[in-house]
Design an enzyme around this catalytic site. Structure first.
Site, PDB file in Angstrom:
ATOM      1  N   THR A 123       0.811  -1.216   0.000  1.00  0.00           N
ATOM      2  CA  THR A 123       0.000   0.000   0.000  1.00  0.00           C
ATOM      3  C   THR A 123       0.843   1.265   0.000  1.00  0.00           C
ATOM      4  OG1 THR A 123      -1.472   1.303   1.413  1.00  0.00           O
ATOM      5  CG2 THR A 123      -0.136  -0.323   2.516  1.00  0.00           C
ATOM      6  N   TYR A 147      -1.509   0.326  10.057  1.00  0.00           N
ATOM      7  CA  TYR A 147      -1.799  -0.347   8.785  1.00  0.00           C
ATOM      8  C   TYR A 147      -0.564  -0.316   7.883  1.00  0.00           C
ATOM      9  CZ  TYR A 147      -3.628  -0.886   4.039  1.00  0.00           C
ATOM     10  OH  TYR A 147      -3.812  -1.287   2.740  1.00  0.00           O
TER      11      TYR A 147
END
Ligand code: UDP
Length: 329
Positions: A123, A147
């Site tokens: 990501t 995350y």
């Protein structure tokens, strides 16, 4: 190829499974524990082609071991993960366990059973708050939420493992903001309680929510709201097929997957109003924890080294497909 897709009942995983089934030359096994993925997506995929579906969690290592032992996969495409930035700031261990620890279980099995190719969903959140307007793969990675850190650690594990085992290659795909639904209407985002901007906007257009919020308008950006690079799900899905083809003749690599165009939250909301013709209610809200101001991809590497050719680089197409899907959901 014999391919294992983890998280294949999820949003991105199911679109990649569809693209692979359409190629009609792979043996596909999908595993998913259906905690976020949907049985509906699995059923929809059955209309595209044949594959095996196993409902299991990545935590069940004994079951995974059995699956690896009996299948002899050529490649793993690993999607199964949690993806919400804000939740990761509240429940970091949930993210480290699923996104890092469970990925290590998978990588360990790849090594044990000689699986040669690993395509990993990473990501743009691994970059944190980059200084550059456009982020390239060599931009330094300083994630600002759990995350991003949970994904970055898995990147490190992949790199170290590949360095130690010459028979193991990875393609790390760093996604920017994926949105939209398959243009034939077969698949879309089924994720319950979704928090992503375009999904929330389409639900507000359709009256499933009475209003939506803009999280912060005091960022150092052109209109004060955060800027992201939104990519259509089918272009993102096709990047995985390009990455697999790339790995056939090349060594491990890392690719940003985005279009290279940034839109602010306000611009996305304006576009959603234009596409739908609905002037839905929007209110200002405080900043959301964990949000960087601006993330835009430089995807030159993916465009130049692989055969990836994006075809839906149009915010309105993205929103329209998301809206059509949401209307049926
Ligand atoms: N956002 C917003 N309102 C919403 C959902 C998201 O203002 O209801 C903003 C969010 O703060 C971020 C951008 O939209 O700046 C993109 O957020 P999203 O959750 O879609 O993706 P992320 O970049 O966090 O992965």
């Amino acid at each position: 190829m014999k391919i294992l897709i983890t998280g294949g009942a999820g949003y991105i995983g199911s679109h990649v499974a569809k693209a692979l089934l359409e190629e009609n030359k792979h043996e596909l096994t999908i595993i998913d524990n259906l905690c976020k993925g949907s049985q509906k997506a699995i059923e929809a995929l059955r209309s595209v082609g044949e594959f095996e579906f196993i409902e299991t969690s990545l935590e069940d290592v004994a079951r995974l071991d059995e699956i690896f032992k009996t299948h002899k996969f050529d490649a793993i495409i690993h999607f199964a993960a949690f993806i919400e930035v804000f939740e990761s700031t509240q429940k970091p261990l949930k993210y480290y366990l699923n996104n890092t620890s469970n990925a290590i279980n998978l990588i360990t099995l790849c090594n044990k059973y000689g699986v040669k190719n690993f395509v990993f969903s990473s990501t743009a959140a691994t970059y944190g708050e980059p200084d550059e307007a456009q982020v390239s793969e060599s931009t330094s990675q300083n994630p600002i939420n759990a995350y991003g850190r949970s994904k970055l650690m898995t990147e490190w594990v992949l790199k170290d493992t590949a360095a130690a085992n010459r028979n193991f290659k990875y393609a790390i795909l760093r996604y920017f903001n994926v949105a939209g639904a398959s243009l034939d209407g077969l698949l879309g985002q089924n994720y319950p309680n979704a928090t992503h901007l375009i999904k929330v906007a389409t639900q507000t257009i359709l009256g499933k929510r009475d209003k939506m919020s803009i999280f912060g308008d005091d960022y150092d950006t052109k209109d004060g709201t955060c800027i992201r690079d939104y990519i259509h799900i089918e272009d993102l899905a096709n990047a995985h097929l390009s990455a697999l083809r790339y790995l056939k003749d090349n060594d491990s690599n890392i690719f940003n997957v985005g279009y290279g165009t940034g839109y602010s939250v306000k611009e996305v909301i304006e576009a959603a109003k234009e596409v739908s013709g609905v002037d839905f209610k929007v209110e200002m809200a405080p900043r959301r924890d964990g949000d960087p101001a601006c993330l835009i991809a430089n995807s030159d590497r993916l465009r130049s080294l692989t055969d990836w050719k994006p075809v839906n680089d149009d915010l309105k197409v993205i929103i329209k497909s998301a809206l059509e899907w949401e209307n049926k959901a």
